[in-house]
Structure formats: structure tokens, C-alpha cells
Design an enzyme around this catalytic site. Structure first.
Site, PDB file in Angstrom:
ATOM      1  N   ARG A   1       0.919  -1.262   0.079  1.00 55.82           N
ATOM      2  CA  ARG A   1       0.063  -0.107   0.001  1.00 55.82           C
ATOM      3  C   ARG A   1       0.884   1.256   0.080  1.00 55.82           C
ATOM      4  NH1 ARG A   1      -5.518  -0.599   1.691  1.00 55.82           N
ATOM      5  NH2 ARG A   1      -6.186  -2.666   0.682  1.00 55.82           N
TER       6      ARG A   1
ATOM      7  N   ARG B   1      -3.544   6.671   0.358  1.00 58.59           N
ATOM      8  CA  ARG B   1      -4.002   7.770   0.845  1.00 58.59           C
ATOM      9  C   ARG B   1      -2.999   8.524   1.697  1.00 58.59           C
ATOM     10  NH1 ARG B   1      -9.395   5.795   3.323  1.00 58.59           N
ATOM     11  NH2 ARG B   1      -7.811   3.821   3.257  1.00 58.59           N
TER      12      ARG B   1
ATOM     13  N   ARG C   1      -6.314  10.960  -7.723  1.00 60.29           N
ATOM     14  CA  ARG C   1      -7.069   9.918  -7.296  1.00 60.29           C
ATOM     15  C   ARG C   1      -8.563  10.180  -7.884  1.00 60.29           C
ATOM     16  NH1 ARG C   1     -10.941   7.121  -6.149  1.00 60.29           N
ATOM     17  NH2 ARG C   1     -11.260   5.851  -4.288  1.00 60.29           N
TER      18      ARG C   1
ATOM     19  N   ASP D   1      -6.572  -3.382  -7.464  1.00 63.08           N
ATOM     20  CA  ASP D   1      -7.221  -3.993  -6.205  1.00 63.08           C
ATOM     21  C   ASP D   1      -7.637  -5.560  -6.433  1.00 63.08           C
ATOM     22  OD1 ASP D   1      -8.546  -2.730  -3.476  1.00 63.08           O
ATOM     23  OD2 ASP D   1      -9.759  -4.501  -4.140  1.00 63.08           O
TER      24      ASP D   1
ATOM     25  N   TYR E   1     -14.805 -11.675   0.612  1.00 62.11           N
ATOM     26  CA  TYR E   1     -15.364 -10.539   0.226  1.00 62.11           C
ATOM     27  C   TYR E   1     -16.747 -10.942  -0.464  1.00 62.11           C
ATOM     28  CZ  TYR E   1     -11.984  -7.288   1.482  1.00 62.11           C
ATOM     29  OH  TYR E   1     -10.781  -6.562   2.533  1.00 62.11           O
TER      30      TYR E   1
END
Ligand code: 1CP
Length: 349
Positions: A29, A33, A42, A78, A153
Site C-alpha cells: 500500500r 491515501r 485519485r 485492487d 468478500y
């Protein structure tokens, strides 16, 4: 076998446990952010839109390399991109993560996971890899979600703490579970192969939530599918990294799935991890990402402790024990890179 211009890089050599000059470092990562330049490009809305825009995705991939001087880039994408691309109905909600429209619950949901055709379904991923590799002077790591973590998920419907529905399916309907995992494994293989063909010099399989499992559950229900993915990538010749969080109790099994490198979270010191994984495997890790929030001096001390715990072993890729937290100060991470490069010693074996 694909020969890469990065075969002699410190990163690829460390993945193979071969002698190299300095300890390579990158951060899971690292694009995200925590970086103001990321926030600037972004855009609002789903991250899937940014991922589908190869120009923007390639730029985001390069940002942390420019800022930190890390030894590898990681593709900006992702783990739910393949499931999204075949129309399963999954979005990534800002501030939450992946959320699915209709949970995977019964056999009738299998048809929603048709095989992935990367050229037709995810051409933007291939394009991003090509554009990033054309600019990069360090290797690009391609990645996919491991079948268990992606399944969690799809079955839970979104981020989950205890993965109870996933485990209930895994234990309650083994036949359906293995079919689901088999389909997700094939999707991961197709995606990873397309990334390597486009120029990725290594791949990482993220099984971030495998730590929800016992060693027996992992052995019976998960490991064969991750091994299938990693073995299928073997013929490409690029190093394979197998990462999980909370997987200390079955690091040995993770090391037996076929990857050259086992990712270690912050819970197990590297010397102990090496004992558990056994010889012939490199390790990646394992500075606690929370320590970065404690400021420069604490982070530098902890980074030195990670280097000491590795003891100069040539098979070490320095990383965090999980992803960079959004609140991290980029200057602290830059200092960690500097310390690893300046002080990391690689023993000749
Ligand atoms: O802009 C945003 O929406 C910020 C959050 C974000 C980012 C930066 C998400 C949503 N995905 C990503 C990109 C991403 N995801 C990358 C490339 C960037 C890099 O590493 O530099 C990678 C490798 C991933 C992989 C990923 N997505 C994992 C495995 C890695 C890990 O951290 O464990 C997982 C579990 C996901 C799901 C996901 N996507 C996004 C979030 C917030 C989450 C986690 C949600 C949860 O807690 O379950």
C-alpha cells in the site's frame, strides 16, 4: 520463461536468496491515501474508476517510487478487480472497501464467476503495467488476491471481522467451497499471467485474511488453491511472494505453496519466521505499520530491530508487516527507506 531486465536487481536477487548489494525495500500500500500526490490525482468515487484509467493508474504506481526511492513498484489495482470485471457485482466504496451487490450464497451463484479473459475484461490492467514498466527503473510487482481472501468478500458481502459466513460455507458445503475457490484460483492465474506478460517482474498473492483460519482449515480448504495459483505462475520464471496476516501458526504451509518469498506480518520476528518456514525461502517483512505513526525515532528503532532479526540473511525483502496506514507520515517512511539502504547488511553465504 520470461527474462526480465530486472533479473539482476537487488529486489529480484533477494527474492531468490542470491547475493546482492543492499537490502531491498518497498511497502505494501505504498501508493495510497498517505501520499498527497495520490490524493491529488485519485479523484472522487470508486477506486475502480481510477484503476480503469491506465494513465492515472500508471501515474499512481510510479508516485511512491519517485518519492521514496523504493526498490520495487506495485501495480495500482485492487484484489476485487477480476471479480468486478466478470460482472459479479462488486464495487469498492470509499472509506469501506469492497462491497458486493448480492452475496455468493448458493450453487446458483457460481455462474456469476465466469473465467476471466484479461485481454477483453481487464485491458486497462495490462495497459497500466505496460505504461508503468516503460517508465520504471525498478521492478514492478503484479498481484492478485488469494482465493480465500477474495472469497471472503464475495461470501460476506463486504469487509468482515470474523469471516463467519465464509467459514460456514467452507465447512458446511465443501464441494461448493472447492468449486468457488477453484474458479477464483483460475481468475487469479489468468490475471497474474497477463500482468507478467505485460512486464511485471514479480508477483504477490495477497491472502490478507487467511489468519482467520486454523492450520487444519488452511491445509484442507485453502492451501491447495493458493498452491495451484503459485504453481501455475512457476513457468513464467518470475519470483512469487505469498503474503498473509495473522498466519504465524501456518507459515510453514504458506512456504510450501510454491512461492520463493513468504510475507511475514509483524507478529512473528524474522528469525523465528525463518525457522518456521525452513531453508530455501526468502522472507518479506515485517515492520509494524502502526509504529510508523509513533514518529521517526520509534520507526527507525523498529526498522533496525527488523534488520537485526534478519541477521544479514540474503533472502530478505524489507517491508511493513501489512499495508501503509493512511495516517502515515511519508517523511517517516522515507527515513525508513534510507535506514534500510544505509544500514542493511547482506551476508555472503
Ligand atoms: O482510494 C481509495 O479508495 C483508498 C483505499 C484503497 C487503495 C489505495 C483500496 C480500497 N484499494 C487500494 C489499492 C490497492 N489494493 C493496492 C495497490 C496499492 C499499493 O499497494 O500501493 C493493493 C495491493 C490492494 C490490495 C487489497 N485490496 C488487499 C490486499 C492487501 C491488504 O492491504 O491486505 C485487500 C484486502 C483489498 C481490499 C480493499 N480495497 C480497499 C480497501 C479499503 C480494502 C480493505 C477493506 C477491508 O478492511 O476489508
Amino acid at each position: 520463461m520470461i527474462c526480465s531486465r530486472f533479473d539482476d536487481s537487488d529486489f529480484v536477487r533477494a527474492c531468490r536468496g542470491r547475493p546482492h548489494e543492499r537490502v531491498p525495500v518497498w511497502f505494501m500500500r505504498q501508493a495510497g491515501r498517505s501520499l498527497p500526490e495520490y490524493r491529488a490525482v485519485r479523484g472522487d468515487g470508486s477506486i475502480l474508476d481510477a484503476i480503469a484509467d491506465a494513465d492515472r493508474a500508471a501515474e499512481i504506481t510510479l508516485q511512491p517510487v519517485r518519492r521514496y526511492g523504493v526498490d520495487a513498484a506495485i501495480l495500482f489495482s485492487d484484489i476485487v478487480v477480476p471479480a468486478h470485471a466478470v460482472g459479479f457485482g462488486v464495487d469498492v466504496v470509499p472509506g469501506t472497501g469492497p462491497v458486493v451487490e448480492r452475496r455468493f450464497a448458493t450453487r446458483s451463484d457460481l455462474h456469476r464467476l465466469r473465467p476471466l479473459d484479461p485481454d477483453a475484461d481487464t485491458p486497462y490492467v495490462i495497459d497500466t503495467v505496460r505504461r508503468a514498466v516503460a517508465e520504471l527503473e525498478v521492478p514492478l510487482i503484479g498481484f492478485a488476491g488469494a482465493p480465500f481472501t477474495v472469497a471472503s468478500y464475495l461470501v460476506e458481502g463486504g469487509p468482515s471481522r470474523h469471516h463467519t459466513r465464509t467459514k460456514a460455507l467452507m465447512v458446511g458445503d465443501e464441494a461448493l467451497w472447492h468449486e468457488l475457490m477453484g474458479r477464483l484460483a483460475e481468475m487469479a492465474i489468468a490475471s497474474l499471467v497477463s500482468q507478467v506478460e505485460a512486464g511485471a517482474a514479480a508477483v504477490q498473492l495477497f491472502d490478507s485474511w487467511a489468519g482467520a483460519l486454523s492450520p487444519d482449515q488452511y491445509r484442507r480448504s485453502v492451501a491447495p488453491h493458493s498452491a495451484r495459483v503459485l504453481e501455475a505462475l512457476g513457468s513464467t520464471g518470475v519470483p512469487r511472494i505469498h503474503f498473509g496476516v495473522g498466519t504465524g501458526e501456518f507459515l510453514d504451509q504458506m512456504g510450501d505453496c510454491g512461492a520463493e518469498v513468504v510475507g511475514v506480518d509483524f507478529r512473528v520476528p524474522l528469525d523465528e519466521a525463518r525457522r518456521r518456514v525452513g531453508p530455501g525461502r526468502a522472507l518479506q517483512g515485517n515492520l509494524d505499520p502502526a509504529v510508523v505513526l509513533a514518529g521517526e525515532s520509534a520507526a527507525v528503532d523498529a526498522a533496525r530491530a527488523v534488520l537485526a532479526s534478519n541477521g544479514g540473511h540474503p533472502g530478505h525483502v524489507f517491508n511493513l508487516g501489512h499495508g501503509v496506514l493512511p495516517e502515515s507520515d511519508p517523511d517517516v517512511l522515507a527515513r525508513v527507506v534510507q535506514v534500510v539502504h544505509d544500514e542493511g547488511q547482506v551476508r555472503c553465504e
